[in-house]
Design a protein around this motif. Sequence first.
Motif, PDB file in Angstrom:
ATOM      1  N   GLU A 109       0.818  -1.216   0.000  1.00  0.00           N
ATOM      2  CA  GLU A 109       0.000   0.000   0.000  1.00  0.00           C
ATOM      3  C   GLU A 109       0.859   1.277   0.000  1.00  0.00           C
ATOM      4  O   GLU A 109       0.409   2.334  -0.434  1.00  0.00           O
ATOM      5  CB  GLU A 109      -0.916   0.026   1.224  1.00  0.00           C
ATOM      6  N   ALA A 110       2.073   1.167   0.529  1.00  0.00           N
ATOM      7  CA  ALA A 110       2.935   2.335   0.650  1.00  0.00           C
ATOM      8  C   ALA A 110       3.769   2.599  -0.608  1.00  0.00           C
ATOM      9  O   ALA A 110       4.447   3.621  -0.690  1.00  0.00           O
ATOM     10  CB  ALA A 110       3.875   2.163   1.841  1.00  0.00           C
ATOM     11  N   VAL A 111       3.722   1.701  -1.581  1.00  0.00           N
ATOM     12  CA  VAL A 111       4.578   1.836  -2.756  1.00  0.00           C
ATOM     13  C   VAL A 111       3.945   2.801  -3.757  1.00  0.00           C
ATOM     14  O   VAL A 111       2.870   2.540  -4.295  1.00  0.00           O
ATOM     15  CB  VAL A 111       4.832   0.467  -3.424  1.00  0.00           C
ATOM     16  N   THR A 112       4.607   3.925  -3.976  1.00  0.00           N
ATOM     17  CA  THR A 112       4.217   4.850  -5.040  1.00  0.00           C
ATOM     18  C   THR A 112       5.083   4.575  -6.264  1.00  0.00           C
ATOM     19  O   THR A 112       6.135   3.956  -6.179  1.00  0.00           O
ATOM     20  CB  THR A 112       4.379   6.310  -4.600  1.00  0.00           C
ATOM     21  N   ILE A 113       4.627   5.054  -7.416  1.00  0.00           N
ATOM     22  CA  ILE A 113       5.329   4.774  -8.663  1.00  0.00           C
ATOM     23  C   ILE A 113       6.689   5.481  -8.646  1.00  0.00           C
ATOM     24  O   ILE A 113       6.757   6.677  -8.381  1.00  0.00           O
ATOM     25  CB  ILE A 113       4.509   5.246  -9.880  1.00  0.00           C
ATOM     26  N   PRO A 114       7.785   4.781  -8.931  1.00  0.00           N
ATOM     27  CA  PRO A 114       9.106   5.431  -8.919  1.00  0.00           C
ATOM     28  C   PRO A 114       9.186   6.554  -9.952  1.00  0.00           C
ATOM     29  O   PRO A 114       8.841   6.368 -11.115  1.00  0.00           O
ATOM     30  CB  PRO A 114      10.067   4.290  -9.285  1.00  0.00           C
ATOM     31  N   GLY A 115       9.688   7.715  -9.522  1.00  0.00           N
ATOM     32  CA  GLY A 115       9.773   8.845 -10.433  1.00  0.00           C
ATOM     33  C   GLY A 115      11.176   9.179 -10.897  1.00  0.00           C
ATOM     34  O   GLY A 115      11.358   9.960 -11.834  1.00  0.00           O
ATOM     35  N   SER A 116      12.192   8.584 -10.255  1.00  0.00           N
ATOM     36  CA  SER A 116      13.559   9.038 -10.507  1.00  0.00           C
ATOM     37  C   SER A 116      14.052   8.721 -11.911  1.00  0.00           C
ATOM     38  O   SER A 116      14.726   9.563 -12.534  1.00  0.00           O
ATOM     39  CB  SER A 116      14.507   8.429  -9.471  1.00  0.00           C
ATOM     40  N   VAL A 117      13.776   7.541 -12.423  1.00  0.00           N
ATOM     41  CA  VAL A 117      14.295   7.184 -13.746  1.00  0.00           C
ATOM     42  C   VAL A 117      13.731   8.119 -14.811  1.00  0.00           C
ATOM     43  O   VAL A 117      14.450   8.591 -15.698  1.00  0.00           O
ATOM     44  CB  VAL A 117      13.992   5.710 -14.070  1.00  0.00           C
ATOM     45  N   ASP A 118      12.447   8.418 -14.739  1.00  0.00           N
ATOM     46  CA  ASP A 118      11.846   9.365 -15.671  1.00  0.00           C
ATOM     47  C   ASP A 118      12.542  10.718 -15.568  1.00  0.00           C
ATOM     48  O   ASP A 118      12.859  11.356 -16.582  1.00  0.00           O
ATOM     49  CB  ASP A 118      10.354   9.508 -15.376  1.00  0.00           C
ATOM     50  N   ALA A 119      12.812  11.162 -14.342  1.00  0.00           N
ATOM     51  CA  ALA A 119      13.467  12.456 -14.134  1.00  0.00           C
ATOM     52  C   ALA A 119      14.884  12.446 -14.693  1.00  0.00           C
ATOM     53  O   ALA A 119      15.310  13.408 -15.359  1.00  0.00           O
ATOM     54  CB  ALA A 119      13.487  12.806 -12.649  1.00  0.00           C
ATOM     55  N   PHE A 120      15.633  11.378 -14.439  1.00  0.00           N
ATOM     56  CA  PHE A 120      17.008  11.322 -14.930  1.00  0.00           C
ATOM     57  C   PHE A 120      17.049  11.328 -16.458  1.00  0.00           C
ATOM     58  O   PHE A 120      17.909  11.974 -17.060  1.00  0.00           O
ATOM     59  CB  PHE A 120      17.715  10.090 -14.383  1.00  0.00           C
ATOM     60  N   CYS A 121      16.137  10.609 -17.078  1.00  0.00           N
ATOM     61  CA  CYS A 121      16.090  10.599 -18.547  1.00  0.00           C
ATOM     62  C   CYS A 121      15.756  11.990 -19.089  1.00  0.00           C
ATOM     63  O   CYS A 121      16.352  12.451 -20.071  1.00  0.00           O
ATOM     64  CB  CYS A 121      15.071   9.577 -19.028  1.00  0.00           C
ATOM     65  N   ARG A 122      14.808  12.654 -18.449  1.00  0.00           N
ATOM     66  CA  ARG A 122      14.410  13.992 -18.887  1.00  0.00           C
ATOM     67  C   ARG A 122      15.555  14.997 -18.702  1.00  0.00           C
ATOM     68  O   ARG A 122      15.852  15.810 -19.587  1.00  0.00           O
ATOM     69  CB  ARG A 122      13.180  14.433 -18.095  1.00  0.00           C
ATOM     70  N   LEU A 123      16.215  14.936 -17.570  1.00  0.00           N
ATOM     71  CA  LEU A 123      17.300  15.866 -17.291  1.00  0.00           C
ATOM     72  C   LEU A 123      18.480  15.630 -18.229  1.00  0.00           C
ATOM     73  O   LEU A 123      19.137  16.579 -18.671  1.00  0.00           O
ATOM     74  CB  LEU A 123      17.742  15.725 -15.835  1.00  0.00           C
ATOM     75  N   SER A 124      18.762  14.370 -18.490  1.00  0.00           N
ATOM     76  CA  SER A 124      19.839  14.065 -19.435  1.00  0.00           C
ATOM     77  C   SER A 124      19.540  14.641 -20.812  1.00  0.00           C
ATOM     78  O   SER A 124      20.416  15.246 -21.454  1.00  0.00           O
ATOM     79  CB  SER A 124      20.035  12.548 -19.528  1.00  0.00           C
ATOM     80  N   GLU A 125      18.309  14.477 -21.265  1.00  0.00           N
ATOM     81  CA  GLU A 125      17.928  14.975 -22.591  1.00  0.00           C
ATOM     82  C   GLU A 125      17.933  16.500 -22.641  1.00  0.00           C
ATOM     83  O   GLU A 125      18.397  17.100 -23.615  1.00  0.00           O
ATOM     84  CB  GLU A 125      16.545  14.445 -22.965  1.00  0.00           C
ATOM     85  N   ASP A 126      17.418  17.135 -21.577  1.00  0.00           N
ATOM     86  CA  ASP A 126      17.254  18.589 -21.594  1.00  0.00           C
ATOM     87  C   ASP A 126      18.529  19.348 -21.242  1.00  0.00           C
ATOM     88  O   ASP A 126      18.754  20.454 -21.741  1.00  0.00           O
ATOM     89  CB  ASP A 126      16.154  19.008 -20.608  1.00  0.00           C
ATOM     90  N   HIS A 127      19.356  18.783 -20.362  1.00  0.00           N
ATOM     91  CA  HIS A 127      20.484  19.555 -19.823  1.00  0.00           C
ATOM     92  C   HIS A 127      21.824  18.820 -19.880  1.00  0.00           C
ATOM     93  O   HIS A 127      22.860  19.427 -19.587  1.00  0.00           O
ATOM     94  CB  HIS A 127      20.203  19.950 -18.369  1.00  0.00           C
ATOM     95  N   GLY A 128      21.819  17.535 -20.216  1.00  0.00           N
ATOM     96  CA  GLY A 128      23.068  16.785 -20.273  1.00  0.00           C
ATOM     97  C   GLY A 128      23.791  16.974 -21.591  1.00  0.00           C
ATOM     98  O   GLY A 128      23.307  17.623 -22.524  1.00  0.00           O
ATOM     99  N   ARG A 129      24.964  16.356 -21.672  1.00  0.00           N
ATOM    100  CA  ARG A 129      25.805  16.541 -22.843  1.00  0.00           C
ATOM    101  C   ARG A 129      26.233  15.214 -23.475  1.00  0.00           C
ATOM    102  O   ARG A 129      26.381  15.140 -24.690  1.00  0.00           O
ATOM    103  CB  ARG A 129      27.044  17.348 -22.439  1.00  0.00           C
ATOM    104  N   ILE A 130      26.431  14.152 -22.677  1.00  0.00           N
ATOM    105  CA  ILE A 130      27.093  12.963 -23.216  1.00  0.00           C
ATOM    106  C   ILE A 130      26.156  11.777 -23.445  1.00  0.00           C
ATOM    107  O   ILE A 130      26.584  10.770 -24.008  1.00  0.00           O
ATOM    108  CB  ILE A 130      28.259  12.524 -22.306  1.00  0.00           C
ATOM    109  N   GLY A 131      24.898  11.853 -23.027  1.00  0.00           N
ATOM    110  CA  GLY A 131      23.945  10.796 -23.304  1.00  0.00           C
ATOM    111  C   GLY A 131      23.872   9.734 -22.221  1.00  0.00           C
ATOM    112  O   GLY A 131      24.816   9.512 -21.454  1.00  0.00           O
TER     113      GLY A 131
END
Length: 525
Positions: A109-131
């Motif tokens: 009941e306490a498990v919420t959907i993990p958000g970090s992987v989505d965030a890391f992918c978005r940040l890499s695409e928007d602000h990263g350089r090396i992929g």
Amino acid sequence: MRDFQLPGRSPVIAANGICATSHPLAAKTAIDILERGGNAMDAAIAGAILLGICEPQMTGIGGDCFVLLSPAGSDDILALNGSGRAPKAASAAALRERGLSAVPVYGQEAVTIPGSVDAFCRLSEDHGRIGLDAILAPTIRYAEEGVPVAPRVAFDWANSGKTLQGHGLRHFMPSGKTPKVGEMFRAPGQAEVLRRVAKDGRKAFYEGEIAEDMVNTLQAMGGVHTMEDFANTACDYTSPVSGNYAGVDLYEHPPNGQGATAILMLNILKHFDIAGMDPWGSERAHIEAEAAKLAYDARNRFIADPSRMAQPDYMLLPETAAKLAALINPKKAMAAAAPLTEAVHKDTIYITVVDRDRMAVSLIYSIFHGFGSGIASEKFGILLQNRGAGFTLQEGHPNEMAGGNRPMHTIIPGMLRKEGRVLMPFGVMGGQYQSNGHARLVSNMHDFGLPPQEAIDAPRSFSFDGKMQVERGYSDTVRQELADLGHDVVIPETAIGGAQAIVIGEDGVLEGGSDPRKDGCALGY
């Protein structure tokens, strides 16, 4: 300057870039990324994901993150919310009907959907350089080959390993015993997950076999999580909140994060001559404790998913702080606020990176409790957070559990700006202590003029849930004086929190500090 005849650590001074975090392998990985041409965002993501292998009790890809970012060539500060939501079918009413008064901390009941992987992918695409492939490569290697368990990690593992259950035990404690310092920990299942994410991006995690592994594991335990819940996960950019204290502007992540609590604490402290007090005396510790009680009580009543907050600016208003400050008696401790019905947060990692172009990243990443829910997916061993235990089941409360909502989050990245210039990305781990920790670090530096490493090293106290924790760095005389004021004083079993910071000097030189309460360090080049 510190006394070199006494124990301590020197700050790290560098010109090209610095990473400060809670494990040396992650710090080195981040610096390697910078030296290979990556920027601060690439380095921060690479280091953070590796921390899920180096400190698996603290964080992992089954958790959430919040990020503050100042782009290269700019003093703007952006915020990204990488926290996941409750599954669509989640319902406080359904749990109340089962006779529950709080979300089960170690249940599905306490498990919420993990958000970090989505965030890391978005940040890499928007602000990263090396992929992503280059960013994830170090963690893939370490997850396959293994990392030796560090001293603080072994200590925490012994305390939190009992929460592991089922597949969690098989993946994280297969012998049934706590790993010893230096024993190798491997996570080949997570290496395969990251390999697929490196190839196919976020959809590899939130759709297909990896998502099915998480969903099937949860549904087998009675969970209401669906493939649709995972596929619809999305981080979002938002605007940070801020407040001024002693000439610096503190920027925090907005709700559902609790950053406004730190700003409210500092606004309350403005009504007292903190700079005129003994920094390690009972007077300052008492006033800070009372400010924390009041600020945290406000947090518990108001902070939630922003869509549910009726008064989103209440905690930032000067008049709110003035009214609360007037309640503080300098000579007597007030009664503790009512205890939380939602779970108390314990474990987090933090990483900050500044690169040669002065992009600054402040990133905090967590699975909530030690080893999260204790539930790991069957095939890949993804340890799932129990962030949903941060919801309340109180009917009508802004933070009431509801499908698709985000719970109130205790993890907060911070950043300071002075006269319009980004001065310092920083963070303070330590569960509930984090807001108090932000306020104390800012006060240590700007009321008492301490450099970042000394401000981090300094002794801590924290009043929460009826007890006033006072580290051994304080004298017995101070502890007695606090008890005489009415505080229920205890020496905590574990050091209070952990912190990292990087000051960006006006001359461009970087100064990094990292908390000796953790295994990590600051590294530069």
